[in-house]
Design an enzyme around this catalytic site. Structure first.
Site, PDB file in Angstrom:
ATOM      1  N   HIS A  18       0.827  -1.205   0.000  1.00 19.39           N
ATOM      2  CA  HIS A  18       0.000   0.000   0.000  1.00 19.39           C
ATOM      3  C   HIS A  18       0.868   1.265   0.000  1.00 19.39           C
ATOM      4  CE1 HIS A  18      -3.658   2.355   1.057  1.00 19.39           C
ATOM      5  NE2 HIS A  18      -2.781   3.120   1.710  1.00 19.39           N
ATOM      6  N   GLU A  19       1.821   1.319   0.933  1.00 25.20           N
ATOM      7  CA  GLU A  19       2.672   2.510   1.041  1.00 25.20           C
ATOM      8  C   GLU A  19       3.605   2.636  -0.161  1.00 25.20           C
ATOM      9  OE1 GLU A  19       1.943   4.677   3.120  1.00 25.20           O
ATOM     10  OE2 GLU A  19       0.651   3.477   4.414  1.00 25.20           O
ATOM     11  N   HIS A  22       1.904   4.737  -2.808  1.00 28.87           N
ATOM     12  CA  HIS A  22       2.049   6.179  -2.575  1.00 28.87           C
ATOM     13  C   HIS A  22       3.463   6.648  -2.919  1.00 28.87           C
ATOM     14  CE1 HIS A  22      -1.836   6.389  -0.681  1.00 28.87           C
ATOM     15  NE2 HIS A  22      -1.490   5.622   0.341  1.00 28.87           N
TER      16      HIS A  22
END
Length: 375
Positions: A18-19, A22
């Site tokens: 997920h990170e 980003h």
């Protein structure tokens, strides 16, 4: 303990993916990334490469990417900025660029199954055998939405909202496609077609038929014995098929519970088939207190038949892509139903739920781990 550690490790992988979404899009948009952290709280490990500090922190139930200008109040007062850094601030980017950076994390999680599931299908995915069998109901739990609607054991589902279904998996998919909406089941009962309607399944259906209290047919064959319990001490073995208890015929696993609870601590005569030979046992159930209720147990669990789905390289990619698209569709369907109040927020699971599911998967096999990570 190992279950918890395995669950936390797998949650960490999901957070990292997920990170990473980003992080990668922020870098692509030329945003200065100050910190990339897995976990919260006190730092355990830290290393600075280039302009970014990479950290692992003590609480592994989250993570974050800190970008320049995203939260100015949280930035180090002693942070040295170059004149060119002003243009690399998150706040200096266009609304479209900021939106893409924010969306990159969840999009990465949605696409992650496409990387995992082809490998799972290539190795071989164990699936419950009943999913490919006709959707005939073996047991209706009480109380449940299914019982209230009028379902009965041995009913076979022919269609859901007029869509024909031929397998348990097909029925599950048809229910999920109509999540939160009234459901009309066309059933075959005693060679007759009847209709059963669930007018308000608001909090049911998310986990398919089982969430409605409808369970598949299950042979009364022993798949596990609890050491030291009555059945094991009496001499029962894994693979034994229970035919009768006190001369009462056993047609499915669900018949056993009812009779054992009736007998309580009285002796019961169990007739089993063991590789074609009939063997009889006398067993006394043991009483166990669970909250305010008393249960009588002999220490057995059913044999869960599985089939392994395995594909070649091209087919595994195709099947993985198809399954990923199904998951994406289901995710957006659930969000839509949630926003319109058609399903309950109680169906949302947080990090603890992920750890529990991942930990249980880690106790089985590698393909189960890949499947849980994909979901």
């Amino acid at each position: 303990m190992m279950t918890i550690l395995a669950g936390i490790l797998m949650l960490g992988i999901l957070i990292f993916i997920h990170e990473l979404g980003h992080f990668c899009v922020a870098k692509f948009m030329n945003v200065k990334v100050l910190k990339f952290s897995l976990g919260f709280g006190p730092r355990l490990l830290s290393r600075k490469w280039g302009e970014t500090e990479y950290k692992i922190c003590a609480v592994p139930l989250g993570g974050y990417v800190q970008m320049l200008g995203e939260h100015p109040e949280k930035e180090d007062e002693n942070l040295e900025l170059l004149p060119a850094d002003e243009e690399r601030s998150f706040a200096a980017k266009s609304p479209l660029q900021r939106t893409l950076i924010v969306l990159a994390g969840p999009v990465m999680n949605l696409l992650f199954p496409f990387l995992l599931l082809p490998w799972a299908y290539l190795i071989g995915v164990p699936m419950p055998a009943f999913l490919e069998k006709p959707p005939c109901i073996g047991y209706v739990a009480s109380p449940s939405k299914g019982m209230s609607a009028g379902f009965q054991a041995h009913d076979c589902i022919l269609a859901v909202n007029e869509k024909p279904v031929s397998s348990w998996e097909g029925a599950e998919k048809a229910i999920l496609a109509n999540l939160g909406a009234p459901l009309r089941f066309t059933l075959e009962r005693d060679e007759e077609k009847i209709a059963v309607i669930l007018a308000d399944p608001k909090d049911g259906g998310l986990e398919g038929l089982q969430s409605l209290g409808l369970l598949p047919q299950q042979d009364a064959r022993i798949g596990a014995l609890m050491p030291g319990r009555a059945a094991a001490k009496a001499g029962m073995k894994i693979g034994d098929l229970i035919l009768a208890i006190d001369e009462r015929q056993i047609d499915s696993w669900y018949d056993i519970r009812e009779i054992v609870q009736e007998l309580k601590e009285k002796p019961g005569r169990y007739l089993v088939d063991r590789q074609g030979e009939r063997v009889e046992f006398t067993i006394w159930a043991e009483k166990e207190e669970r909250g305010t209720a008393s249960l009588y147990l002999i220490g057995i669990a059913p044999l869960q038949e599985t089939v392994t789905k395995r594909f070649g390289l091209a087919d595994s990619i195709r099947e993985g892509a198809s399954r990923t698209w199904d998951l994406i569709e289901l995710t957006f369907l659930f969000i839509k139903k949630l926003l319109f109040g058609e399903v309950s927020a109680k169906n949302i699971g947080g990090p603890i739920t992920v750890v529990q599911l991942a930990g249980h998967a880690a106790q089985t096999d590698f393909t189960s781990i890949l499947s849980i990570l994909a979901f």
